[in-house]
Scaffold this active site. Structure first.
Site: not given
Length: 230
Positions: A17, A22, A69, A94, A115
């Site tokens: 990631y 994000h 989350n 973001d 989230n």
């Protein structure tokens, strides 16, 4: 423990990631770690944190390691330990509703389907913290996939070329908050970007300026956002 500023960058842990749109919150915090001579990240508060100094003031940098989350659990733990006032908390995230390259400061408001912000607001019981909104834009017309696929994709080549300067700009925005406070920093940094180059006529160049601030999230976009990393 006295903390002048608690800066939280949002993202997802793991190498897969690390270059995602994000994860730009993590990227800005890493940039800041160098700028404020942070003492090295270590595991605590369901995340990684480091202490540094900005303009002679203490700062704590936090990267939640709970996945997006559950970001609020990490900030909640850090708040309980450091006990800063809510107006000394700054969350970097973001922002779909700003075009790439736009960086804005904001205090309060909702989560707009993000989230990480949703989790923070649920855990700490308020949205009245400062935010550094780093524009990533919405998916272009030809993009195949949902909004969730877009935010979890990597910056493209042209964006990556601009990223170092933008990360520094976002870091400078945090520095401005540390030295002058949110209200003054907002006046300095919330200046609209110049319109894209067009053949002279000023009135025409200004027509589209308001669009980056619309930020209306459709039902289908909200549904896609809800599925992020579920």
């Amino acid at each position: 423990v006295i903390v002048v500023l608690l800066v939280v960058g949002l993202g997802n842990p793991g190498r897969q990631y690390s270059a995602n749109r994000h994860n730009v919150g993590f990227m800005v915090v890493d940039e800041l770690a160098s700028a404020c001579r942070a003492d090295g990240f270590r595991a605590k508060f369901n995340g990684e944190y480091a202490k540094g100094e900005l303009s002679g003031e203490d700062v704590v940098l936090l990267k939640p390691q709970t996945f997006m989350n559950e970001s609020g659990r990490s900030l909640q733990a850090a708040l309980a330990f450091f006990k800063p006032a809510i107006d000394r908390v700054l969350v970097i995230h973001d922002e779909l509703d700003l075009p790439f390259g736009t960086i804005r400061l904001k205090v309060g408001g909702g989560h707009a389907g993000h989230n990480g912000l949703r989790s923070i607001m649920a855990c700490i019981g308020t949205g009245e913290f400062g935010r550094v909104r780093f524009g990533i834009g919405r998916p272009p017309p030809g993009f195949r996939g949902e909004v969730a696929d877009w935010v979890l994709s990597n910056f493209d080549g042209s964006e990556r070329a601009e990223l170092p300067l933008l990360l520094k700009k976002a870091g400078d925005t945090v520095l401005e908050v540390a030295t002058r406070g949110l209200a003054t920093a907002m006046n300095v940094h919330n200046v609209r970007p110049k319109p894209a180059k067009k053949p002279s006529k000023a009135p025409e160049a200004q027509k589209g300026e308001a669009s980056p601030e619309r930020g209306v999230t459709s039902a289908s976009q909200r549904e896609a956002d809800k599925r992020l990393l579920d």
